[in-house]
Design a protein around this motif. Structure first.
Motif, PDB file in Angstrom:
ATOM      1  N   ARG A 142      12.308  -5.166   4.001  1.00  0.00           N
ATOM      2  CA  ARG A 142      10.911  -5.043   4.372  1.00  0.00           C
ATOM      3  C   ARG A 142      10.291  -6.322   4.937  1.00  0.00           C
ATOM      4  O   ARG A 142       9.236  -6.272   5.559  1.00  0.00           O
ATOM      5  CB  ARG A 142      10.093  -4.610   3.154  1.00  0.00           C
ATOM      6  CG  ARG A 142      10.363  -3.171   2.710  1.00  0.00           C
ATOM      7  CD  ARG A 142       9.948  -2.197   3.799  1.00  0.00           C
ATOM      8  NE  ARG A 142       9.780  -0.851   3.315  1.00  0.00           N
ATOM      9  CZ  ARG A 142      10.664   0.120   3.437  1.00  0.00           C
ATOM     10  NH1 ARG A 142      11.822  -0.133   4.044  1.00  0.00           N
ATOM     11  NH2 ARG A 142      10.417   1.327   2.973  1.00  0.00           N
ATOM     12  N   ASP A 213       4.556   2.069   2.876  1.00  0.00           N
ATOM     13  CA  ASP A 213       4.110   0.696   2.634  1.00  0.00           C
ATOM     14  C   ASP A 213       2.797   0.415   3.363  1.00  0.00           C
ATOM     15  O   ASP A 213       1.878  -0.198   2.802  1.00  0.00           O
ATOM     16  CB  ASP A 213       5.185  -0.288   3.093  1.00  0.00           C
ATOM     17  CG  ASP A 213       6.504  -0.096   2.368  1.00  0.00           C
ATOM     18  OD1 ASP A 213       6.745   1.017   1.877  1.00  0.00           O
ATOM     19  OD2 ASP A 213       7.279  -1.053   2.283  1.00  0.00           O
ATOM     20  N   GLU A 214       2.711   0.853   4.606  1.00  0.00           N
ATOM     21  CA  GLU A 214       1.503   0.587   5.387  1.00  0.00           C
ATOM     22  C   GLU A 214       0.293   1.298   4.791  1.00  0.00           C
ATOM     23  O   GLU A 214      -0.810   0.734   4.746  1.00  0.00           O
ATOM     24  CB  GLU A 214       1.735   1.035   6.829  1.00  0.00           C
ATOM     25  CG  GLU A 214       2.850   0.262   7.532  1.00  0.00           C
ATOM     26  CD  GLU A 214       3.168   0.830   8.890  1.00  0.00           C
ATOM     27  OE1 GLU A 214       2.642   1.924   9.220  1.00  0.00           O
ATOM     28  OE2 GLU A 214       3.938   0.182   9.643  1.00  0.00           O
ATOM     29  N   ARG A 217      -0.805  -0.665   1.782  1.00  0.00           N
ATOM     30  CA  ARG A 217      -1.488  -1.914   2.134  1.00  0.00           C
ATOM     31  C   ARG A 217      -2.920  -1.646   2.596  1.00  0.00           C
ATOM     32  O   ARG A 217      -3.820  -2.463   2.378  1.00  0.00           O
ATOM     33  CB  ARG A 217      -0.706  -2.636   3.226  1.00  0.00           C
ATOM     34  CG  ARG A 217       0.626  -3.200   2.741  1.00  0.00           C
ATOM     35  CD  ARG A 217       1.305  -4.055   3.776  1.00  0.00           C
ATOM     36  NE  ARG A 217       2.612  -4.503   3.337  1.00  0.00           N
ATOM     37  CZ  ARG A 217       2.833  -5.544   2.543  1.00  0.00           C
ATOM     38  NH1 ARG A 217       1.799  -6.253   2.095  1.00  0.00           N
ATOM     39  NH2 ARG A 217       4.054  -5.877   2.193  1.00  0.00           N
ATOM     40  N   GLY A 220      -5.126  -1.712  -0.237  1.00  0.00           N
ATOM     41  CA  GLY A 220      -5.268  -2.992  -0.918  1.00  0.00           C
ATOM     42  C   GLY A 220      -4.112  -3.395  -1.797  1.00  0.00           C
ATOM     43  O   GLY A 220      -4.239  -4.361  -2.568  1.00  0.00           O
ATOM     44  N   ALA A 221      -2.974  -2.714  -1.729  1.00  0.00           N
ATOM     45  CA  ALA A 221      -1.823  -3.047  -2.567  1.00  0.00           C
ATOM     46  C   ALA A 221      -1.054  -4.211  -1.963  1.00  0.00           C
ATOM     47  O   ALA A 221      -0.875  -4.290  -0.739  1.00  0.00           O
ATOM     48  CB  ALA A 221      -0.911  -1.826  -2.710  1.00  0.00           C
ATOM     49  N   ASN A 222      -0.587  -5.107  -2.809  1.00  0.00           N
ATOM     50  CA  ASN A 222       0.253  -6.209  -2.336  1.00  0.00           C
ATOM     51  C   ASN A 222       1.721  -5.808  -2.387  1.00  0.00           C
ATOM     52  O   ASN A 222       2.068  -4.683  -2.751  1.00  0.00           O
ATOM     53  CB  ASN A 222      -0.009  -7.471  -3.168  1.00  0.00           C
ATOM     54  CG  ASN A 222       0.185  -7.221  -4.654  1.00  0.00           C
ATOM     55  OD1 ASN A 222       0.863  -6.283  -5.068  1.00  0.00           O
ATOM     56  ND2 ASN A 222      -0.435  -8.072  -5.476  1.00  0.00           N
ATOM     57  N   SER A 223       2.613  -6.732  -2.054  1.00  0.00           N
ATOM     58  CA  SER A 223       4.040  -6.419  -1.973  1.00  0.00           C
ATOM     59  C   SER A 223       4.621  -6.049  -3.329  1.00  0.00           C
ATOM     60  O   SER A 223       5.440  -5.128  -3.433  1.00  0.00           O
ATOM     61  CB  SER A 223       4.796  -7.621  -1.378  1.00  0.00           C
ATOM     62  OG  SER A 223       4.326  -7.910  -0.083  1.00  0.00           O
ATOM     63  N   THR A 225       3.031  -4.735  -5.891  1.00  0.00           N
ATOM     64  CA  THR A 225       2.533  -3.414  -6.276  1.00  0.00           C
ATOM     65  C   THR A 225       3.254  -2.310  -5.513  1.00  0.00           C
ATOM     66  O   THR A 225       3.569  -1.258  -6.082  1.00  0.00           O
ATOM     67  CB  THR A 225       1.019  -3.328  -6.037  1.00  0.00           C
ATOM     68  OG1 THR A 225       0.364  -4.386  -6.739  1.00  0.00           O
ATOM     69  CG2 THR A 225       0.474  -1.987  -6.501  1.00  0.00           C
ATOM     70  N   ILE A 226       3.527  -2.532  -4.236  1.00  0.00           N
ATOM     71  CA  ILE A 226       4.261  -1.541  -3.436  1.00  0.00           C
ATOM     72  C   ILE A 226       5.657  -1.348  -4.000  1.00  0.00           C
ATOM     73  O   ILE A 226       6.138  -0.213  -4.116  1.00  0.00           O
ATOM     74  CB  ILE A 226       4.303  -1.986  -1.965  1.00  0.00           C
ATOM     75  CG1 ILE A 226       2.899  -1.973  -1.364  1.00  0.00           C
ATOM     76  CG2 ILE A 226       5.234  -1.084  -1.162  1.00  0.00           C
ATOM     77  CD1 ILE A 226       2.835  -2.543   0.037  1.00  0.00           C
TER      78      ILE A 226
END
Length: 319
Positions: A142, A213-214, A217, A220-223, A225-226
């Motif tokens: 990613r 993932d997009e 994001r 408001g989720a960060n990496s 959290t994803i």
């Protein structure tokens, strides 16, 4: 004058010979007329399915190669010392309920402590492998960075280098951290040397759409959290595959526990069985009982998780 009986059955002009009265030329025959039935052609010889026969023969041969040693070990574990000395390997035991050898193997071989040490090492090494492998695969797939191709190349080189050639340096490093003769030494080595799990997770992550993932994001989720809420829950087949492969490999490994765990109370299943051979070197019935005790857990786990094994390999091959 008597009429000629054949005159009433005279064939009308224009009708073909042998046709019933009233039937015109080219019209189908009456209901009583039938087309001539051809004789059935002689059936040819059925071809012998050579390919199918060879397939079954090869499967039977492979089954015999796998099951015959297990059958010998099982029969030997149920025999007495006299039966082992007098008979051959395939001789049936006199008492199929003779469990004295299993009691000897379990008590004198310290199998209970060995199972506990093995379970401790399995839990932490497999858990660490799943977390490290999945996070590494997520970062490689990613994220874009300069050394991405170099990292992949180094992973490939690491799989090609035999681990035995680096054991001297590895032992010196582990000894420098004073981890020799502790259960953390094999745990750290098992977690840090499994490149195969990284590739398994990588194949599965590539099948997860980037649009997930997009969308996360945008919310408001960060990496992290994803990875924790989206990627990792979708990796259940890959996690099951890695757990099974890593668990069987760690459970059956003998080299690392024998090299780093010197104390008898820290022995795993493989080293306990090896040390059990010392005082019972001539008593193959007791050694066979110990081997059966080691085989039973892996057999039970395989029977319970075989669906995950096949599905995991199949899905990983199609990614």
């Amino acid at each position: 004058m008597t009429p000629d009986p054949t005159a009433a059955q005279a064939v009308p002009a224009g009708s073909p010979a042998g046709s019933p009265p009233g039937a015109s030329a080219g019209s189908p025959a009456g209901p009583t007329a039938q087309a001539p039935v051809r004789a059935p052609a002689p059936a040819g010889r059925r071809r012998f399915p050579v390919g199918t026969a060879l397939t079954y023969v090869s499967l039977l041969a492979a089954t015999a190669v796998v099951l015959l040693p297990l059958a010998v070990v099982l029969l030997t574990s149920l025999k007495t010392s006299e039966e082992v000395a007098d008979g051959n390997a395939l001789t049936l035991p006199g008492n199929w309920l003779n469990l004295d050898n299993y009691v000897t193997a379990f008590t004198d071989g310290h199998m209970l402590a060995a199972f506990g040490n093995t379970a401790f090492i399995l839990f932490f090494s497999i858990g660490g492998t799943v977390v490290i492998g999945s996070m590494t695969a997520y970062a490689i797939d990613r994220f874009e960075f300069r050394a991405k191709k170099l990292v992949m190349a180094l992973f490939l080189v690491a799989t090609l280098v035999p681990s035995v050639t680096t054991q001297v340096a590895t032992f010196q490093i582990v000894n420098g951290f004073e981890l020799v003769d502790t259960r953390w030494a094999p745990i750290l080595l098992y977690m840090g040397t499994d490149i195969v799990s990284v590739y398994i997770f990588l194949q599965f992550i590539r099948g997860i759409p980037v649009s997930l993932d997009e969308a996360a994001r945008l919310d408001g989720a960060n990496s992290l959290t994803i990875y924790r809420k989206i990627i990792f829950p979708l990796l259940k087949p890959a996690v099951a595959t890695v757990v099974i492969i890593k668990g069987i490999t760690t459970y059956n490994d003998f080299y690392i526990p024998f090299l780093y765990l010197h104390s008898e109370d820290l022995g795993t299943i493989s080293t306990a069985l090896f040390r059990f051979k010392g005082p019972f070197g001539a008593h193959w019935e007791a050694i066979s009982a110990g081997a059966i005790l080691v085989i039973i857990p892996t057999l039970v786990v395989f029977l319970l998780l075989q669906r995950w094994i096949y599905n995991g390999f199949a899905q990983g091959a199609t990614k």
